[in-house]
Design a protein around this motif. Structure first.
Motif, PDB file in Angstrom:
ATOM      1  N   PRO A   1       0.800  -1.233   0.000  1.00 40.64           N
ATOM      2  CA  PRO A   1       0.000   0.000   0.000  1.00 40.64           C
ATOM      3  C   PRO A   1       0.831   1.281   0.000  1.00 40.64           C
ATOM      4  O   PRO A   1       0.398   2.304  -0.524  1.00 40.64           O
ATOM      5  N   SER A   2       2.020   1.229   0.581  1.00 40.63           N
ATOM      6  CA  SER A   2       2.834   2.443   0.696  1.00 40.63           C
ATOM      7  C   SER A   2       3.749   2.666  -0.499  1.00 40.63           C
ATOM      8  O   SER A   2       4.467   3.668  -0.545  1.00 40.63           O
ATOM      9  N   LYS A   3       3.742   1.743  -1.477  1.00 36.21           N
ATOM     10  CA  LYS A   3       4.639   1.870  -2.619  1.00 36.21           C
ATOM     11  C   LYS A   3       3.840   1.753  -3.911  1.00 36.21           C
ATOM     12  O   LYS A   3       3.361   0.672  -4.265  1.00 36.21           O
ATOM     13  N   LYS A   4       3.714   2.851  -4.618  1.00 39.06           N
ATOM     14  CA  LYS A   4       2.905   2.896  -5.823  1.00 39.06           C
ATOM     15  C   LYS A   4       3.490   2.015  -6.921  1.00 39.06           C
ATOM     16  O   LYS A   4       4.683   2.043  -7.195  1.00 39.06           O
ATOM     17  N   ASN A   5       2.609   1.220  -7.542  1.00 37.02           N
ATOM     18  CA  ASN A   5       2.974   0.365  -8.681  1.00 37.02           C
ATOM     19  C   ASN A   5       4.036  -0.687  -8.342  1.00 37.02           C
ATOM     20  O   ASN A   5       4.774  -1.127  -9.223  1.00 37.02           O
ATOM     21  N   LYS A   6       4.087  -1.065  -7.077  1.00 41.34           N
ATOM     22  CA  LYS A   6       5.009  -2.116  -6.687  1.00 41.34           C
ATOM     23  C   LYS A   6       4.272  -3.181  -5.888  1.00 41.34           C
ATOM     24  O   LYS A   6       3.327  -2.884  -5.152  1.00 41.34           O
ATOM     25  N   VAL A   7       4.697  -4.422  -6.048  1.00 41.30           N
ATOM     26  CA  VAL A   7       4.140  -5.541  -5.300  1.00 41.30           C
ATOM     27  C   VAL A   7       5.280  -6.464  -4.902  1.00 41.30           C
ATOM     28  O   VAL A   7       6.384  -6.383  -5.454  1.00 41.30           O
ATOM     29  N   ILE A   8       4.994  -7.325  -3.946  1.00 39.18           N
ATOM     30  CA  ILE A   8       5.922  -8.410  -3.633  1.00 39.18           C
ATOM     31  C   ILE A   8       5.294  -9.698  -4.136  1.00 39.18           C
ATOM     32  O   ILE A   8       4.112  -9.964  -3.885  1.00 39.18           O
ATOM     33  N   TYR A   9       6.085 -10.456  -4.879  1.00 35.65           N
ATOM     34  CA  TYR A   9       5.605 -11.744  -5.359  1.00 35.65           C
ATOM     35  C   TYR A   9       6.630 -12.812  -5.000  1.00 35.65           C
ATOM     36  O   TYR A   9       7.774 -12.519  -4.638  1.00 35.65           O
ATOM     37  N   SER A  10       6.207 -14.066  -5.064  1.00 31.87           N
ATOM     38  CA  SER A  10       7.110 -15.173  -4.735  1.00 31.87           C
ATOM     39  C   SER A  10       6.947 -16.278  -5.765  1.00 31.87           C
ATOM     40  O   SER A  10       5.923 -16.368  -6.451  1.00 31.87           O
ATOM     41  N   PHE A  11       7.965 -17.100  -5.870  1.00 32.51           N
ATOM     42  CA  PHE A  11       7.894 -18.278  -6.722  1.00 32.51           C
ATOM     43  C   PHE A  11       8.922 -19.290  -6.230  1.00 32.51           C
ATOM     44  O   PHE A  11       9.845 -18.954  -5.477  1.00 32.51           O
ATOM     45  N   VAL A  12       8.752 -20.543  -6.646  1.00 32.08           N
ATOM     46  CA  VAL A  12       9.708 -21.602  -6.305  1.00 32.08           C
ATOM     47  C   VAL A  12      10.803 -21.596  -7.363  1.00 32.08           C
ATOM     48  O   VAL A  12      10.511 -21.797  -8.545  1.00 32.08           O
ATOM     49  N   PRO A  13      12.052 -21.338  -6.975  1.00 28.73           N
ATOM     50  CA  PRO A  13      13.136 -21.335  -7.960  1.00 28.73           C
ATOM     51  C   PRO A  13      13.221 -22.660  -8.706  1.00 28.73           C
ATOM     52  O   PRO A  13      12.836 -23.716  -8.182  1.00 28.73           O
ATOM     53  N   GLY A  14      13.740 -22.596  -9.931  1.00 23.71           N
ATOM     54  CA  GLY A  14      13.749 -23.769 -10.808  1.00 23.71           C
ATOM     55  C   GLY A  14      14.391 -24.997 -10.234  1.00 23.71           C
ATOM     56  O   GLY A  14      13.972 -26.121 -10.517  1.00 23.71           O
ATOM     57  N   ASN A  15      15.415 -24.820  -9.393  1.00 27.48           N
ATOM     58  CA  ASN A  15      16.113 -26.002  -8.880  1.00 27.48           C
ATOM     59  C   ASN A  15      15.292 -26.781  -7.869  1.00 27.48           C
ATOM     60  O   ASN A  15      15.669 -27.876  -7.463  1.00 27.48           O
TER      61      ASN A  15
ATOM     62  N   TYR B   1      11.408 -14.361  -2.745  1.00 27.91           N
ATOM     63  CA  TYR B   1      10.495 -13.226  -2.647  1.00 27.91           C
ATOM     64  C   TYR B   1      11.153 -11.990  -3.265  1.00 27.91           C
ATOM     65  O   TYR B   1      12.276 -11.629  -2.910  1.00 27.91           O
ATOM     66  N   TYR B   2      10.427 -11.355  -4.184  1.00 22.50           N
ATOM     67  CA  TYR B   2      10.953 -10.195  -4.895  1.00 22.50           C
ATOM     68  C   TYR B   2       9.973  -9.032  -4.831  1.00 22.50           C
ATOM     69  O   TYR B   2       8.759  -9.222  -4.837  1.00 22.50           O
ATOM     70  N   GLU B   3      10.528  -7.806  -4.785  1.00 21.00           N
ATOM     71  CA  GLU B   3       9.723  -6.612  -4.989  1.00 21.00           C
ATOM     72  C   GLU B   3       9.754  -6.304  -6.479  1.00 21.00           C
ATOM     73  O   GLU B   3      10.827  -6.179  -7.073  1.00 21.00           O
ATOM     74  N   LEU B   4       8.572  -6.216  -7.080  1.00 24.09           N
ATOM     75  CA  LEU B   4       8.453  -6.053  -8.522  1.00 24.09           C
ATOM     76  C   LEU B   4       7.910  -4.672  -8.860  1.00 24.09           C
ATOM     77  O   LEU B   4       6.900  -4.248  -8.314  1.00 24.09           O
ATOM     78  N   ASN B   5       8.597  -3.974  -9.767  1.00 25.00           N
ATOM     79  CA  ASN B   5       8.105  -2.714 -10.297  1.00 25.00           C
ATOM     80  C   ASN B   5       7.213  -3.026 -11.493  1.00 25.00           C
ATOM     81  O   ASN B   5       7.681  -3.493 -12.529  1.00 25.00           O
ATOM     82  N   LEU B   6       5.914  -2.783 -11.346  1.00 20.28           N
ATOM     83  CA  LEU B   6       4.966  -3.174 -12.383  1.00 20.28           C
ATOM     84  C   LEU B   6       5.106  -2.342 -13.651  1.00 20.28           C
ATOM     85  O   LEU B   6       4.678  -2.769 -14.729  1.00 20.28           O
TER      86      LEU B   6
END
Length: 653
Positions: free
Chosen positions: A146-160, A175-180
């Motif tokens: 909410p405090s960061k415009k056009n940004k989200v945190i997303y997660s995924f399982v690395p390929g290995n 876990y990454y902060e992504l600039n949309l």
């Protein structure tokens, strides 16, 4: 805007309702087979737009539609993701929507829990009409920031880790902060087995993590108060413990105080304070003698109060809430007074200034309806199943009955419109070790609309009713395993309904999915048999074949509950010769949780023994309801109703 003003607006709201039509006959089964017409309705942070997923056709995929809040009748901005299917949407800023989409990439499953879909993240800028797709397969949104415009945190399982034999719960995620806008990303945290399952606060700072100590066999919880400093262990619980311990949030005014749902030595789980600095439980905030606490309710305004919990919830006849925020309590109390057929109500989105919000309601006589409060007007946006009218749906009652050994079994009954006694179907939930709360149950309502009373027993092993009720299901000495007392609980519930004059003893049937499908196979082979027929969907037919998929992957209480229950339960494939009532078996062709080989092997045994068992395969259907499309649902419902009417014992059910 003050909440008092919001409550006043709610009291003065104009409710826009559709006209009702009374149907003389049961609805066409198509009405229940349709996918949701509207879902994921959310207002933008600035309150100027409402976004939703809209499905305009029987067999098509949903579109994103965006309307101006001041004019819902105007032509919307519209977007689909063909050939992908959009499954969820979130506002990330005033003009950017991030969405998750899936695509079928294989025709067959690649093994247990390896389905045919892959998921990606993308976003759309509604002002610039630009779409951006992000690269990490299987990514999921963790935090809208909410405090960061056009940004989200997303997660995924690395390929290995893809294809890893680790259980899903402990497969480490990054876990990454992504600039949309730019697609750029920065690492927030990289999970590992010892410290993973990371959660972030409203500012995007990690504050909670959970890991596993392989050497000691302990589940371990870690904290970073205010998202600062190093991770500190604050709680440890051996893997063999059956006690609940789940962190719901923290106190923004005292960030070292976490809110946890836990047993803490008691049979029923309650909501506790937990001091992560002192590493000990504090005050018991709320608990009950009859049921476990289910969790907490976050503040209705996620933009201004992203880390605030306002109520504790539990489920009996419906989902109840005990508020510890008076202003939020006032909002929900007013909503209960103006929403038709109010049951489960949720403020599911709210503008940053608090003046505009969307509300969702669902219950036995409301499959799901979205409302909008904007400029003092409370109006209906749309229904998930607009063809289904409240007066033609059925009431649900919460009951309790005694099993033959004296145990009290809670249950829900969906009562058709008409006069008893009714033909009745027992429909146990899957799992089996899950909690079931009734809001709107499509299967139960479809059956009730066709004249059947539906019993949904919370048999031993069901969660939500304390540790003892749950643990008895896999207690060998108590005889609680599948096919024994767990099965008795279902039969005893049906006989209770007969004794109460609600069900006709000569017109009883069984229908279940997953574990419920397993129980339906067991029911078909019991002697003496109280049922006229049974329908088994997505059923485990061979206990050892199923547990061998994950025998080496689970430990501790999970291993005890799953392996001991299945190891000590009756296996349906060994009971085929005992089948003594008409039986229908239904299975999805790409079921990843209970692979279709279960059904195929069972039917091979049926043929060997010359039994008459009907079989239907749902082409392209997985185990889970969100993979059952219109054609699957239509075939499923037509098969069920036809079987009950025409093949369920002498004269049908």
């Amino acid at each position: 805007m003050k909440t008092l003003k919001l409550a006043q607006l709610l009291m003065l709201s104009i409710l826009v309702l559709g006209s009702s039509v009374v149907a003389a006959e049961p609805y066409p089964l198509d009405y229940f087979a349709l996918r949701s017409a509207v879902s994921n309705v959310e207002v933008s942070p600035d309150g100027k737009h409402v976004a939703m997923l809209s499905n305009p056709s029987k067999e098509g995929d949903p579109f994103i539609e965006v309307y101006k809040t001041g004019n819902l009748s105007a032509k919307p901005f519209r977007l689909n993701a063909d050939p992908m299917e959009i499954v969820s949407i979130y506002w990330a800023s005033d003009d950017v929507i991030v969405f998750r989409a899936r695509q079928k990439v294989r025709d067959k499953i690649e093994g247990f829990n390896q389905g045919v879909y892959e998921f990606v993240l993308a976003s759309v800028d509604i002002k610039r009409k630009k779409i951006k797709k992000y690269e990490d397969i299987g990514a999921d949104i963790e935090n809208i920031l909410p405090s960061k415009k056009n940004k989200v945190i997303y997660s995924f399982v690395p390929g290995n880790f893809k294809g890893s034999k680790l259980s899903e719960a402990f497969r480490p995620r990054a876990y990454y902060e992504l600039n949309l806008k730019t697609g750029g990303k920065s690492l927030v945290a990289r999970g590992k087995i010892a410290l993973g399952q990371i959660e972030t606060n409203g500012d995007g700072k990690p504050w909670l993590a959970r890991g596993f100590d392989i050497q000691k066999g302990d589940l371990v919880w870690y904290a970073r108060v205010n998202g600062e400093g190093d991770w500190e262990e604050f709680h440890r619980q051996h893997e063999d413990s059956f006690e609940e311990f789940s962190v719901q949030g923290f106190d923004p005014e005292k960030p070292n105080i976490y809110f946890v749902v836990a047993n803490n030595g008691k049979d029923k789980a309650g909501l506790w304070e937990y001091d992560v600095k002192a590493k000990k439980f504090g005050e018991l905030i709320y608990a009950r003698k009859d049921v476990d606490i289910a969790g907490t309710l976050p503040h209705s305004n996620a933009w201004t109060n992203p880390d605030t919990q306002v109520a504790v919830s539990y489920t009996t006849d419906r989902t109840h809430r005990e508020f510890f925020d008076g202003q939020e309590a006032a909002v929900y109390e007013q909503l209960r007074g103006i929403v038709p057929n109010a049951q489960y109500i949720r403020v599911n989105s709210r503008s940053r200034d608090g003046n505009t919000l969307t509300v969702y309601n669902q219950g036995p006589r409301d499959p799901g309806t979205y409302y909008l409060l904007h400029k003092g007007k409370f109006s209906k946006i749309g229904s998930t199943y607009p063809l289904l009218k409240a007066e033609e749906l059925a009431d649900v009652r919460y009951i309790k009955y005694k099993a033959r050994d004296g145990r009290t079994i809670p249950a829900y009954i969906t009562v058709p419109n008409g006069k008893p006694p009714f033909p009745a179907i027992v429909m146990p939930h899957g799992g089996p070790f899950v909690a079931e709360g009734i809001r709107y149950d499509e299967w139960a309502q479809m059956l009730a609309n066709n004249g059947y009373l539906v019993l949904q027993p919370q048999y031993r092993g069901s969660k939500g009713y304390g540790m003892e009720h749950y643990m008895t299901a896999f207690n060998t000495e108590a005889g609680g395993q599948g096919g024994y007392k767990m099965q008795d609980d279902k039969d005893d519930g049906m006989m209770y309904l007969v004794e109460q004059g609600l069900a006709d003893k000569d017109r009883l049937g069984f229908y279940g999915w997953s574990y419920g499908g397993y129980a339906a196979l067991i029911a078909a082979a019991r002697t003496p048999n109280i049922y006229q027929c049974s329908i088994a969907g997505a059923a485990v037919t061979d206990n050892q074949y199923q547990v061998n998929f994950y025998r080496a992957r689970i430990r501790g209480s999970g291993a005890i509950e799953q392996l001991r229950m299945w190891d000590d339960s009756i296996s349906p494939i060994e009971e085929v010769a005992k089948v003594n009532i008409p039986l229908l078996v239904i299975h999805g062709s790409v079921d990843q949780r209970v692979p279709p080989a279960h059904a195929h092997r069972y039917m091979d045994e049926v043929k060997k023994l010359g039994k008459k068992v009907s079989y239907i395969e749902l082409d392209g259907a997985d185990h889970f309801s969100n993979t059952l499309f219109y054609n699957h649902q239509k075939l499923l419902y037509e098969s069920i109703i036809s079987f009950l009417k025409n093949d369920c014992g002498p004269g049908g059910l």
